[in-house]
Enzyme design. Structure first.
Site, PDB file in Angstrom:
ATOM      1  N   SER A  68      62.536  12.124  80.529  1.00  0.00           N
ATOM      2  CA  SER A  68      61.671  11.082  80.050  1.00  0.00           C
ATOM      3  C   SER A  68      61.327  11.338  78.451  1.00  0.00           C
ATOM      4  CB  SER A  68      60.770  10.580  80.698  1.00  0.00           C
ATOM      5  OG  SER A  68      59.604  11.659  80.668  1.00  0.00           O
ATOM      6  N   LYS A  69      61.068  10.400  77.754  1.00  0.00           N
ATOM      7  CA  LYS A  69      60.691  10.326  76.381  1.00  0.00           C
ATOM      8  C   LYS A  69      59.325  11.163  76.259  1.00  0.00           C
ATOM      9  CE  LYS A  69      61.484   6.980  72.928  1.00  0.00           C
ATOM     10  NZ  LYS A  69      61.731   5.336  72.815  1.00  0.00           N
TER      11      LYS A  69
END
Ligand code: GLU
Length: 481
Positions: free
Chosen positions: A254-255
């Site tokens: 994830s970012k």
């Protein structure tokens, strides 16, 4: 055997996710390995997710990564257009066929109806899914609602009489889904646009795609796709679902835990070759412990048999290591070219041969290209400091000072200092001071390179020359006076 046809089918939502890059790469490698074709198809039927410039951005990232496609936007082939928003009449035609065959039906449920359905299912502790209520409307009811222009979607029928939907996956083997796990999927939205499922299946068929290689997150959609192929009576392509990409703590990539866009890595000075090499090893297990692969080697050795099922950890430190290896391998000219955007303006005044010498001294320490700026500090800062406090104390000690005095007195007796006469001068310092080996070299190394371990001393001395070396050493003698 007809040639393999592989496609990368991104939805242009703004940038190319590294997971998407991995999917594109595996399709590309499989196509190139088997002499097949690699096709880019833009899946842009979701109007709510449209982002300006996203397609150009995506194509630029693929170009940068070296993944050239044989058919796609701008490289028209026999199966175009390759942008789904330009193919809408195809989807309407096939949706109508499904309705005519009674494999699909209009659904007039409103958002509020669906919300209520979900709440009731949750209250009964059931899985939430569409309960199929509009399947059972009489033909009259349907015509009446259609005639009144009631907003509706088109849903496909999942066959609840069959035991299971079986996906034969090239990576996972047989994966079974029971019909109660699958929703009557929406195929056409109320705005008339097809959903991913319909458009994807229609296009994979029309574009004669032989293998669908995509991320694991699409596996639960595959039984719906298989049902559509069966309704249409079309041949089902081979499927291969790639393992998830994970953060180092094994959560889904994830970012929040780091960069996920290909362009971020490009912007941070990673090389396309190293990013491709790194991404290739996310889920593809090599036979031995070789880690550095050129694109040609990847193409030659790639096979889906060696793609694993379990999640692949995206470890940026490994990518950093790999990038350093690729920078080390570059020729002088290639590296100089790559570094151009990162060279500070003040380097423009340095003669090209001199700049090249400096770059050659620091190149092995570069992890990413922008690192060059900090590595140049030693050569361009008039008064660079020793950063390590312990070393700052050490240079004041008597034995160090003795070496420094010996060095300056020897330097004063020569006209110039280069890597050629440096050894002889150090010999003379040894004679003069009676200090040798490490005790002789380390003080000089610290005075001139400012670190105990770092760039090659003789090369730095060569770039600095006599005056600058004298000055670097003299200033340490001055500290004590
Ligand atoms: N458009 C889908 C995506 O954005 C493609 C999935 C597939 O390859 O079928 O990933």
């Amino acid at each position: 055997m007809p040639e393999n046809r592989l496609r990368f089918a991104p939805s242009p939502t703004g940038f190319l996710h590294v997971g998407g890059l991995r999917t594109a790469l595996f399709n590309y490698l499989f196509a190139r390995h088997t002499g097949g074709r690699f096709i880019l198809r833009i899946e842009d039927t979701d109007q709510s997710r449209k982002v300006d410039g996203a397609v150009e951005n995506l194509m630029e990232s693929l170009r940068w990564a070296g993944l050239d496609f044989d058919e796609g936007p701008g490289v028209e082939g026999d199966f175009g257009p390759y942008v789904q928003s330009q193919r809408l009449e195809q989807y309407s035609k096939y949706a109508q066929q499904l309705i005519d065959q009674e494999n699909a039906y209009p659904c007039f449920c409103t958002e509020a109806d669906l919300q209520q359905m979900r709440e009731e299912q949750l209250a009964r502790k059931e899985d939430t899914r569409y309960d199929g209520r509009c399947r059972h409307l009489s033909p009259d009811e349907v015509s009446e609602k259609l005639a009144a222009g009631t907003p509706h979607v088109i849903r496909m029928k999942i066959d609840h009489n069959r035991d299971a939907y079986v996906v034969n996956d090239l990576i996972r083997g047989e994966v079974r889904f029971t019909p109660d796990q699958i929703d009557d999927q929406v195929l056409v939205k109320s705005d008339g646009f097809p959903t991913y499922h319909l458009a994807n299946v229609v296009d994979d068929h029309l574009m004669e795609i032989s293998h669908v290689i995509r991320g694991e997150e699409w596996l639960p959609s595959t039984p719906k796709h298989i049902q559509l192929y069966e309704y249409f009576g079309w041949e089902i392509p081979e499927f291969a679902h790639l393992p998830l990409l994970l953060n180092t703590d094994r959560s889904k990539l994830s970012k929040r835990q780091g960069d996920v866009a290909t362009e971020d890595y490009k912007g941070k000075g990673f090389l396309p070759d190293s990013l491709i090499n790194f991404v290739a090893l996310l889920g593809w297990n090599t036979q031995d412990d070789q880690e550095i692969y050129s694109m040609a080697e990847l193409i030659e050795q790639f096979s889906l048999e060696r793609v694993g099922k379990s999640g692949a950890v995206f470890d940026v430190n490994k990518l950093r290591w790999m990038n350093q290896q690729y920078i080390k391998q570059k020729s002088e000219e290639a590296l100089l070219e790559l570094l151009q955007p990162y060279l500070p303006d003040y380097t423009k005044e340095t003669a090209p041969e001199q700049l090249l010498k400096i770059i050659n001294i620091v190149r092995d320490s570069l992890i990413t290209l922008p690192d060059i700026a900090s590595r140049l500090d030693l050569f361009y800062n008039d008064n660079p400091e020793i950063e390590d406090e312990a070393l700052r104390d050490q240079v004041k000690s008597e034995p160090y000072q003795q070496v420094y005095k010996g060095f300056t007195s020897q330097l004063e007796q020569v006209d110039s200092l280069t890597s050629e006469n440096f050894g002889a001068i150090m010999k003379a310092v040894q004679k003069e001071t009676g200090i040798k080996g490490k005790n002789l070299w380390i003080p000089i190394r610290i005075a001139i390179t400012l670190v105990e371990q770092g760039p090659d001393l003789s090369s730095v001395v060569d770039v600095f020359g006599k005056e600058k070396c004298l000055q670097m050493v003299q200033r340490l003698i001055d500290i004590n006076n």
